[in-house]
Motif scaffolding. Structure first.
Motif: not given
Length: 181
Positions: A59, A117, A142
């Motif tokens: 993330d 994410y 992401f």
């Protein structure tokens, strides 16, 4: 003579990507915290190129991203518990920013993994209850990190004598030398 161990190293990384349950699928990532304290966490290795560029997903709001932006020198530690092989990879991290690359990896990610994410709150945010986690619908955070290896240490533990080999990248070539374990 170090070529044999370099080839084993390459094979172990390849197996980590393609053999289910191989321990080299996971690595401990070491970074320097914003407070200059060492930080460690596990990552899933998604790809290893022929030139030893290691890729993992994360993330974009994580502490490791902040840390790598401040200091991109990092290391990965792998351990194969049945073969008794430890590998330390040192290198420089790059956070992928190319939109096409990110989109291609995102679309190839299994749908159930998209949630990893897409949380509304950043990873590490305090919550009262795990049921409180909410997810974004049309957005994600992401990110891909690439670590370009510049040094690798291969340690093979053995009851009779341990073996340690260091590989250094100079220009585009790898040079190996034996070290005292």
């Amino acid at each position: 003579m170090t070529k044999l161990h370099f080839d084993d190293l390459r094979d172990q990384f390849h197996q980590g990507l393609h053999i289910n349950g191989h321990p080299f699928r996971f690595a401990t990532l070491g970074t320097t915290g914003l407070d200059n304290e060492p930080q460690l966490r596990m990552v899933v290795i998604r790809e290893v190129t022929e030139n030893f560029i290691f890729r993992f997903y994360t993330d974009a709001r994580t502490e490791k991203i902040k840390q790598l932006k401040k200091n991109n020198q990092t290391s990965l530690l792998f351990y194969h518990q049945t073969a008794f092989i430890q590998v330390k990879v040192s290198g420089r991290a790059t956070i992928v920013t190319d939109k096409t690359t990110l989109q291609n990896h995102w679309k190839n990610l299994p749908l159930h993994a998209h949630k990893d994410y897409s949380t509304t709150a950043a990873p590490g945010s305090s919550i009262e209850n795990p049921e409180e986690i909410t997810f974004l619908q049309d957005q994600n955070h992401f990110s891909i990190v690439e670590i370009t290896a510049t040094r690798m240490e291969y340690l093979k533990l053995n009851t009779t004598q341990h073996l340690k080999v260091q590989f250094l990248k100079t220009d585009s070539e790898w040079y190996g030398e034996f070290l005292v374990p």
